[in-house]
Design an enzyme around this catalytic site. Structure first.
Site, PDB file in Angstrom:
ATOM      1  N   ASN A 199       0.826  -1.224   0.000  1.00  0.00           N
ATOM      2  CA  ASN A 199       0.000   0.000   0.000  1.00  0.00           C
ATOM      3  C   ASN A 199       0.846   1.254   0.000  1.00  0.00           C
ATOM      4  OD1 ASN A 199      -2.472   1.691   0.568  1.00  0.00           O
ATOM      5  ND2 ASN A 199      -1.313   2.068   2.457  1.00  0.00           N
ATOM      6  N   ASP A 223      -0.749  -6.718   3.378  1.00  0.00           N
ATOM      7  CA  ASP A 223      -0.792  -5.767   4.489  1.00  0.00           C
ATOM      8  C   ASP A 223      -1.644  -4.558   4.094  1.00  0.00           C
ATOM      9  OD1 ASP A 223       0.457  -4.643   7.043  1.00  0.00           O
ATOM     10  OD2 ASP A 223       1.057  -3.105   5.588  1.00  0.00           O
ATOM     11  N   HIS A 231      -6.654  -0.316   2.674  1.00  0.00           N
ATOM     12  CA  HIS A 231      -6.208   0.981   2.156  1.00  0.00           C
ATOM     13  C   HIS A 231      -5.932   0.950   0.657  1.00  0.00           C
ATOM     14  CE1 HIS A 231      -6.086   2.447   6.277  1.00  0.00           C
ATOM     15  NE2 HIS A 231      -5.677   1.218   6.568  1.00  0.00           N
ATOM     16  N   GLU A 234      -5.380  -8.260   4.938  1.00  0.00           N
ATOM     17  CA  GLU A 234      -5.661  -7.583   6.201  1.00  0.00           C
ATOM     18  C   GLU A 234      -6.677  -6.467   5.977  1.00  0.00           C
ATOM     19  OE1 GLU A 234      -3.804  -4.838   9.709  1.00  0.00           O
ATOM     20  OE2 GLU A 234      -3.440  -4.495   7.591  1.00  0.00           O
TER      21      GLU A 234
HETATM   22  C1  ARE Z   1       5.227   3.781  12.893  1.00  0.00           C
HETATM   23  C2  ARE Z   1       4.994   4.566  14.167  1.00  0.00           C
HETATM   24  C3  ARE Z   1       4.077   5.743  13.908  1.00  0.00           C
HETATM   25  C4  ARE Z   1       4.629   6.614  12.790  1.00  0.00           C
HETATM   26  C5  ARE Z   1       4.878   5.739  11.564  1.00  0.00           C
HETATM   27  C6  ARE Z   1       5.544   6.531  10.457  1.00  0.00           C
HETATM   28  O1  ARE Z   1       4.441   3.699  15.157  1.00  0.00           O
HETATM   29  O2  ARE Z   1       3.953   6.506  15.095  1.00  0.00           O
HETATM   30  O3  ARE Z   1       3.683   7.610  12.439  1.00  0.00           O
HETATM   31  O4  ARE Z   1       5.730   4.646  11.888  1.00  0.00           O
HETATM   32  O5  ARE Z   1       6.831   6.924  10.856  1.00  0.00           O
HETATM   33  C7  ARE Z   1       3.129  -0.898  11.782  1.00  0.00           C
HETATM   34  C8  ARE Z   1       2.945  -0.306  13.182  1.00  0.00           C
HETATM   35  C9  ARE Z   1       2.867   1.192  13.143  1.00  0.00           C
HETATM   36  C10 ARE Z   1       4.069   1.766  12.403  1.00  0.00           C
HETATM   37  C11 ARE Z   1       3.990   1.214  10.981  1.00  0.00           C
HETATM   38  C12 ARE Z   1       5.091   1.729  10.060  1.00  0.00           C
HETATM   39  O6  ARE Z   1       1.751  -0.835  13.726  1.00  0.00           O
HETATM   40  O7  ARE Z   1       2.872   1.685  14.483  1.00  0.00           O
HETATM   41  O8  ARE Z   1       4.025   3.168  12.411  1.00  0.00           O
HETATM   42  O9  ARE Z   1       4.145  -0.222  11.048  1.00  0.00           O
HETATM   43  O10 ARE Z   1       6.336   1.434  10.546  1.00  0.00           O
HETATM   44  C13 ARE Z   1      -4.918   0.471  10.693  1.00  0.00           C
HETATM   45  C14 ARE Z   1      -4.746  -0.144   9.304  1.00  0.00           C
HETATM   46  C15 ARE Z   1      -4.032  -1.481   9.350  1.00  0.00           C
HETATM   47  C16 ARE Z   1      -2.731  -1.417  10.149  1.00  0.00           C
HETATM   48  C17 ARE Z   1      -3.090  -0.898  11.539  1.00  0.00           C
HETATM   49  C18 ARE Z   1      -1.848  -0.784  12.418  1.00  0.00           C
HETATM   50  O11 ARE Z   1      -6.013  -0.281   8.676  1.00  0.00           O
HETATM   51  O12 ARE Z   1      -3.738  -1.862   8.001  1.00  0.00           O
HETATM   52  O13 ARE Z   1      -3.697   0.408  11.427  1.00  0.00           O
HETATM   53  N1  ARE Z   1      -2.054  -2.721  10.214  1.00  0.00           N
HETATM   54  C19 ARE Z   1      -0.933  -3.076   9.276  1.00  0.00           C
HETATM   55  C20 ARE Z   1       0.163  -3.878   9.964  1.00  0.00           C
HETATM   56  C21 ARE Z   1       0.875  -2.987  10.959  1.00  0.00           C
HETATM   57  C22 ARE Z   1       1.630  -1.912  10.180  1.00  0.00           C
HETATM   58  C23 ARE Z   1       0.884  -1.410   9.011  1.00  0.00           C
HETATM   59  C24 ARE Z   1      -0.323  -1.928   8.602  1.00  0.00           C
HETATM   60  C25 ARE Z   1       1.566  -0.439   8.151  1.00  0.00           C
HETATM   61  O14 ARE Z   1      -0.347  -5.053  10.504  1.00  0.00           O
HETATM   62  O15 ARE Z   1       1.745  -3.699  11.800  1.00  0.00           O
HETATM   63  O16 ARE Z   1       1.911  -0.794  11.059  1.00  0.00           O
HETATM   64  O17 ARE Z   1       2.311  -1.198   7.182  1.00  0.00           O
HETATM   65  C26 ARE Z   1      -9.427   0.886  13.413  1.00  0.00           C
HETATM   66  C27 ARE Z   1      -9.492   0.732  11.904  1.00  0.00           C
HETATM   67  C28 ARE Z   1      -8.304  -0.056  11.377  1.00  0.00           C
HETATM   68  C29 ARE Z   1      -7.009   0.567  11.869  1.00  0.00           C
HETATM   69  C30 ARE Z   1      -7.037   0.591  13.402  1.00  0.00           C
HETATM   70  C31 ARE Z   1      -5.773   1.176  13.988  1.00  0.00           C
HETATM   71  O18 ARE Z   1      -9.639  -0.391  14.011  1.00  0.00           O
HETATM   72  O19 ARE Z   1     -10.681   0.062  11.542  1.00  0.00           O
HETATM   73  O20 ARE Z   1      -8.319  -0.058   9.957  1.00  0.00           O
HETATM   74  O21 ARE Z   1      -5.911  -0.229  11.417  1.00  0.00           O
HETATM   75  O22 ARE Z   1      -8.147   1.361  13.835  1.00  0.00           O
HETATM   76  O23 ARE Z   1      -5.643   2.514  13.601  1.00  0.00           O
HETATM   77 CA    CA Z   2      -3.694   3.530  -0.343  1.00  0.00          CA
END
Ligand code: ARE
Ligand code: CA
Length: 456
Positions: free
Chosen positions: A97, A187, A191, A213
């Site tokens: 994404n 992942d 989005h 996901e």
């Molecule tokens: C990190 C820092 C942040 C900083 C960012 C950029 O923690 O503070 O802003 O870097 O510098 C993982 C971590 C994040 C991390 C990110 C990038 O969890 O903390 O950020 O890596 O390094 C949403 C999405 C869902 C996502 C979750 C976490 O929809 O896709 O948020 N999950 C996947 C992975 C994660 C990963 C990412 C995506 C990014 O499994 O591990 O993040 O690749 C409601 C909504 C959901 C939403 C949820 C949380 O429930 O319905 O959609 O999930 O709230 O916001």
């Molecule tokens: Ca997107």
């Protein structure tokens, strides 16, 4: 055109080996994972990413070089082939994404990057500018456009509607497939519009298992069901339901999810926890150290119940959200546990025993549901398996009605048959019934693949 992806096989079990290096996964496939009968390992994102000690740096790609903190290309390839030789296939976590957050630096493989500029791959025109909220970040999950075109946590959002971007992503995924990868976890799929994912998958060189996901959010317009056209969807309503049930203690409502509005079991990837939910900021998470043996009991339930393609989470202990894997990812297990911070949940007796249970019962329907109290349930799977889960803090002595053939069986939660004798408890089924005592906060599981004699 809808891509025809490999169908799930709900009798197979996935382990998410969170934070494990490629070398340590290869060794563990040979030592335990293959012999125990697990079918899949989901590994961390393998592409080059930003530097840093936090676990989440792997979710910020800077190039599609197969080089991450978990190992380089040849180590990755070696893992895939050693696991395959042990009967275990690899699912790669595909971060497609977005790229890194909006800044500049050098990745773990030496590639330099700056804002919206990843030399040789993507430049400014390959990213979205959503023109919302001043900073382009996603603020409002009730706005479909924003969720799919703005930035998740400031991560540079790829223009997945563009033919060029689709081609680059597909080339990366095909590179993984050429190394022998047999499955992909998409992942942040929520989005990316589902049609963009369909288009990218239609460019793959062969059919692989797909799990996406798409976290269900109450009231949100983007629904998990939109994504079943591409493959399985991770059903977080299942995860949250099990969390509430096993932490709270009321488990007698878990018999049948088919009318709950979730994606159908045949299209769901179902798990007790993943790396995000165990770190949940917003609710008390169900995790490895939850009270009342909840992690183990929820996994026993998950592996016994027919819903979905199950995943088990195996990771490391931590006290801070950001804490990365110990020893640079060199996972260590022995016996039925781990050391040096590694938990090796996939080796925990109750969890690994249920892999054999699930394989033995196959796709047989759930039957003979019994629940004398809201914290006690028992059920069978056709004529080959039966499980009883006691979430109460006192022992449960019961007489259970099953469809099992008469005979003597080992309780696989407490032990295994060794030369015909159970190393743990045994039960004797007569006239389809057996009587047993299940200790407090424990479970009992028997199946026709683990017969043996002993004491109850
Ligand atoms: C990190 C820092 C942040 C900083 C960012 C950029 O923690 O503070 O802003 O870097 O510098 C993982 C971590 C994040 C991390 C990110 C990038 O969890 O903390 O950020 O890596 O390094 C949403 C999405 C869902 C996502 C979750 C976490 O929809 O896709 O948020 N999950 C996947 C992975 C994660 C990963 C990412 C995506 C990014 O499994 O591990 O993040 O690749 C409601 C909504 C959901 C939403 C949820 C949380 O429930 O319905 O959609 O999930 O709230 O916001
Ligand atoms: Ca997107």
């Amino acid at each position: 055109n809808v891509t025809l992806n490999a169908r799930q096989n709900p009798t197979e079990v996935i382990i998410q080996m969170f934070g494990w290096s490629w070398d340590s996964i290869a060794a563990e496939c040979e030592a335990f994972i293959g012999p125990a009968g697990y079918s899949w390992v989901q590994v961390s994102p393998p592409q080059e990413h930003i530097t840093g000690g936090q676990w989440w740096t792997e979710y910020q790609p800077v190039s599609y070089k197969i080089q991450s903190k978990r190992g380089n290309r040849s180590q990755f390839q070696n893992m895939v082939s050693r696991c395959r030789n042990s009967g275990v296939r690899i699912i790669a976590d595909a971060v497609i994404n977005h790229m890194s957050a909006i800044n500049s630096g050098t990745g773990v493989g030496g590639s330099s990057f700056s804002q919206f500029n990843y030399p040789g791959i993507y430049q400014r025109q390959d990213f979205h500018t959503c023109n919302r909220n001043g900073n382009n970040d996603i603020m409002n999950y009730n706005d479909r456009y924003e969720v799919q075109n703005c930035e998740l946590n400031n991560l540079a959002d790829l223009a997945t509607e563009s033919d060029y971007v689709r081609g680059k992503i597909a080339a990366y995924l095909n590179d993984l497939l050429s190394l022998g990868v047999e499955g992909l976890r998409i992942d942040a799929a929520k989005h990316i519009p589902t049609g963009d994912i369909s288009n990218i998958l239609s460019r793959l060189s062969r059919v692989v298992y797909i799990t996406q996901e798409v976290i269900f959010g109450p009231g949100e317009p983007i629904l998990p069901s939109e994504y079943t056209r591409n493959g399985d969807v991770q059903e977080f309503r299942y995860t949250y339901t099990l969390r509430d049930a096993f932490l709270g203690g009321t488990i007698n409502n878990l018999r049948d999810f088919s009318t709950w509005g979730w994606v159908a079991g045949g299209q769901a990837n179902a798990f007790v926890a993943n790396h995000d939910t165990e770190r949940d900021h917003f609710a008390t998470p169900l995790k490895y150290d939850s009270p009342n043996n909840a992690y183990v009991l929820a996994h026993v339930f998950s592996l016994a119940h027919p819903y979905g393609q199950p995943s088990v989470l195996s990771g490391y202990s931590w006290s801070n959200f950001d804490t990365g894997a110990p020893d640079n990812g060199a996972g260590r297990c022995s016996g039925s546990g781990g050391s040096g911070g590694w938990l090796c949940q996939h080796r925990w007796l109750a969890i690994s025993a249920m892999v054999g249970f699930r394989r033995t019962v196959g796709t047989a329907a759930l039957n003979n549901w019994q629940s004398p109290a809201n914290n006690r349930i028992a059920f069978g799977r056709g004529t080959t398996g039966f499980v009883a889960i006691n979430r109460a803090t006192s022992a449960w002595t019961g007489t259970f009605t099953t469809s099992l053939p008469n005979g003597s069986y080992c309780d696989v939660i407490s032990g295994n048959p060794v030369n015909g004798a159970c190393s743990g408890f045994a039960v004797n089924v007569s006239g389809g019934r057996f009587t047993a005592t299940i200790p407090a906060l424990s479970a009992l599981a028997v199946h026709t693949g683990a017969r043996g004699t002993g004491t109850g």
